[in-house]
Design a protein around this motif. Structure first.
Motif, PDB file in Angstrom:
ATOM      1  N   TYR A  30       0.201  -0.946  -0.007  1.00  0.00           N
ATOM      2  CA  TYR A  30       0.357   0.255  -0.152  1.00  0.00           C
ATOM      3  C   TYR A  30       0.753   1.534   0.049  1.00  0.00           C
ATOM      4  CZ  TYR A  30      -3.873   3.326   1.029  1.00  0.00           C
ATOM      5  OH  TYR A  30      -5.323   3.758   0.694  1.00  0.00           O
ATOM      6  N   ILE A  55       0.166   3.398  -3.588  1.00  0.00           N
ATOM      7  CA  ILE A  55      -1.032   4.257  -3.288  1.00  0.00           C
ATOM      8  C   ILE A  55      -0.731   5.391  -2.637  1.00  0.00           C
ATOM      9  CG2 ILE A  55      -3.454   4.881  -1.904  1.00  0.00           C
ATOM     10  CD1 ILE A  55      -4.420   1.491  -2.935  1.00  0.00           C
ATOM     11  N   ARG A  96      -7.340   6.012  -8.796  1.00  0.00           N
ATOM     12  CA  ARG A  96      -6.512   6.688  -8.191  1.00  0.00           C
ATOM     13  C   ARG A  96      -8.368   7.756  -7.610  1.00  0.00           C
ATOM     14  NH1 ARG A  96      -2.004   6.940  -5.498  1.00  0.00           N
ATOM     15  NH2 ARG A  96      -2.432   9.143  -5.528  1.00  0.00           N
ATOM     16  N   THR A 100       1.491   3.026 -13.083  1.00  0.00           N
ATOM     17  CA  THR A 100       0.827   4.091 -11.894  1.00  0.00           C
ATOM     18  C   THR A 100       1.433   5.276 -11.903  1.00  0.00           C
ATOM     19  OG1 THR A 100       3.546   3.348 -10.226  1.00  0.00           O
ATOM     20  CG2 THR A 100       1.351   1.914  -9.782  1.00  0.00           C
TER      21      THR A 100
END
Lengths: 272, 314
Positions: free
Chosen positions: A91, A95, A164, B9
């Motif tokens: 994570y 993120i 996102r 990403t």
């Protein structure tokens, strides 16, 4: 038209022949497990034996259960620990990016590339000095070390797929980190968690080197136990096949059932 | 080993974070806190033991003579290099890994192409094909040794007999081939999975266009599919090499290192846990790591290439 149809059919036949040849050793093992001992290792092979469950009985008479339980607790325990460590780490890496994402990722994967030869001697001596040999807890801990990098990598790529916007929306709502992870992100990546968990479980269940070296009797898992069915004095192929069948069934069935997740997990980057 | 994750990403510029500078620092602290437990566990379980291995490799230390322990400088390394075992094991490791990787890659490619087609029972065929990868390697080694390749009662020799060939004592006459055979059987599905994913990621329009332009199947495969698969092949080869370099189970179970199959991992096991030579075995361990690093650095470079393409560098 017909010639191309014929060619397609021919390729299909060839495909099936090759696939069945590849699968044959497994099928033959399961078949042998249902034979009586005197029909297992014969020349020529016995294709129409008197089918029996007797050898499975013999396997459990030899007390296979404790070994299966050891395997199960080391595999499940290490998998849960690995996921508990890997999900937050992944994570952070995907993120909530930390500064050195790539360094951290390379570090994790390089530990996986490190042969067990690099660490086994001190690990053995340390365990010996603290009385940690033949102890299932220590074996579980070592499996965490083996599988952690894989899980971090897999989880990172699954987490990177979470939109996102979903996370940002949660953050704008003032969701706390716990809520953000458990309520928002985790449900989305649950299939990924399952894939990573399954792969870690399979590796731990099948692991032989550490299991063989670091356990003796009490904590011995299934893989090294299997070798004890090889018997220099008498026939053993049917009982060995039965034991091997019992040993592989949990993981093979799980792999078949969760095939989609497994394939996705193993070939993750390739698909994306 | 499943290090092929390259999902893009894409990050916002860091200034776009909702909160200001202090908020960003706070988030960084949270990230570190999330990462730290996994990082620490990995360091304790793998890096510290490796440092100890290096330390032990500089000592003269046999477990049978605990009193004699002392600093030995590079003596153990000199012994390792002087003793022929290291070089012959290095050769065995390269031979086993190299052959099994090449064979698994070729077969994996063949099966990927065959199982990518639509045909009757494709799902079942794929399920059967992944099975060798799921089977416990210890069980696979035992079954291959005693059931398939047994000289007197094995299926392989029975099959040879059907076509009029003499029986082969696989384990004793052809130990190297036996090990490579079993490893190839286990790793082909792994390579196949990666390549199959590569085939499925192919742009179907391009293939159709090629067909419309009248390119034959072979030409399409050679000029469009193969270049597309290159990256997948590279990753599969590198991951398989790294896993196979460490292989131990079939050697311990099938040949016990006889007949030129004593790979580095088996040699180290023998020196340390049969010979009880801690210092010397540790030196073998360090040398094994060096060999692996040569391969791993190539692997990492390739992964890095994939990375930069997919834009993980922010």
């Amino acid at each position: 038209m017909t010639s191309s149809r014929l060619r397609a059919a021919l390729i299909t036949v060839v495909t099936w022949v090759l696939v069945l040849m590849f699968f044959f050793p497994v099928a033959w093992m399961v078949f042998t497990a249902f034979k009586p001992e005197h029909q297992a290792a014969t020349s020529p092979p016995t294709f129409a034996p008197d089918l029996t469950l007797d050898r499975f009985g013999a396997v459990f008479d030899r007390d296979m259960m404790p070994y299966l339980i050891n395997s199960f607790s080391a595999s499940l325990g290490s998998t849960l620990l690995v996921l508990a460590l890997a999900i937050p780490a992944a994570y952070a890496l995907s993120i909530r990016p930390v500064t050195n994402v790539r360094d951290a990722l390379f570090f994790f994967i390089s530990t996986r590339f490190m042969p067990v030869a690099a660490s086994i001697i001190p690990v053995y001596l340390l365990l010996q000095s603290v009385g940690g040999l033949d102890n299932i807890t220590w074996l579980t801990v070592l499996y965490v070390g083996v599988n952690l990098p894989i899980a971090v990598w897999m989880m990172r790529s699954f987490l990177a797929e979470v939109p996102r916007e979903v996370i940002e929306a949660a953050q704008l709502d003032g969701a706390r980190l716990g809520t953000e992870i458990f309520r928002v992100v985790l449900p989305i990546v649950l299939p990924g968690v399952a894939a990573a968990g399954l792969i870690c479980f399979i590796f731990a269940w099948n692991e032989f080197f550490l299991a063989n070296l670091l356990t003796a009797q009490v904590a011995r898992p299934t893989p090294p136990f299997l070798t004890s069915f090889v018997d220099g004095r008498g026939q053993f192929l049917a009982v060995l096949s039965a034991a091997a069948t019992v040993a592989i069934v949990p993981v093979v069935l799980a792999g078949w059932i969760a095939q989609k997740q497994l394939v996705r997990g193993l070939a993750m980057g390739a698909i994306k | 080993m499943t290090a092929l994750m390259t999902s893009p990403t894409r990050r916002r510029p860091s200034g776009a974070a909702p909160a200001g500078d202090s908020g960003r620092r706070g988030r960084l602290a949270v990230s570190r806190a999330l990462l730290w437990p996994a990082l620490a566990t990995s360091i304790v379980l793998t890096q510290i033991p490796f440092l100890l291995t290096i330390y032990y490799s500089l000592q003269s230390w046999n477990m049978l003579r605990p009193g004699d322990r002392g600093f030995a400088g590079l003596d153990n390394y000199a012994d390792v290099l002087r003793d022929g075992s290291f070089l012959s094991s290095l050769g065995a490791t390269v031979a086993v890994t190299g052959s099994a990787v090449v064979a698994s890659t070729l077969l994996g490619m063949l099966f990927a192409v065959l199982l990518d087609r639509r045909f009757v029972g494709r799902g079942v065929a794929r399920t059967l094909m992944i099975t060798p990868f799921l089977v416990m390697p210890a069980a696979a080694a035992l079954i291959w040794k005693w059931s398939i390749l047994d000289a007197a009662t094995g299926m392989a020799n029975w099959g040879l007999g059907l076509v009029g060939l003499p029986p082969v004592a696989w384990n004793t006459e052809l130990p190297m081939l036996t090990i490579i055979l079993v490893l190839t059987w286990q790793y082909t599905p792994f390579v196949m999975l990666i390549l199959l994913a590569g085939l499925q990621a192919q742009d179907k329009d391009v293939l159709e266009a090629a067909a419309v332009d009248g390119a034959g199947a072979l030409r399409t495969f050679g000029e469009i599919t193969l270049p597309h698969l290159r990256q997948y092949v590279e990753i599969a080869v590198l991951l398989a090499s790294i896993m196979l370099l460490q292989v131990f189970d079939p050697i311990a179970i099938m040949t016990r290192g006889t007949g030129g199959t004593k790979t580095l991992s088996y040699l180290l096991y023998e020196r340390a846990f049969v010979g009880l030579e801690v210092g010397e075995a540790a030196a073998y361990g360090v040398m094994t790591v060096l060999v692996t690093i040569v391969v791993a650095s190539v692997a990492l470079r390739t992964l890095f290439k994939v990375f930069s393409k997919e834009g993980i560098d922010r």
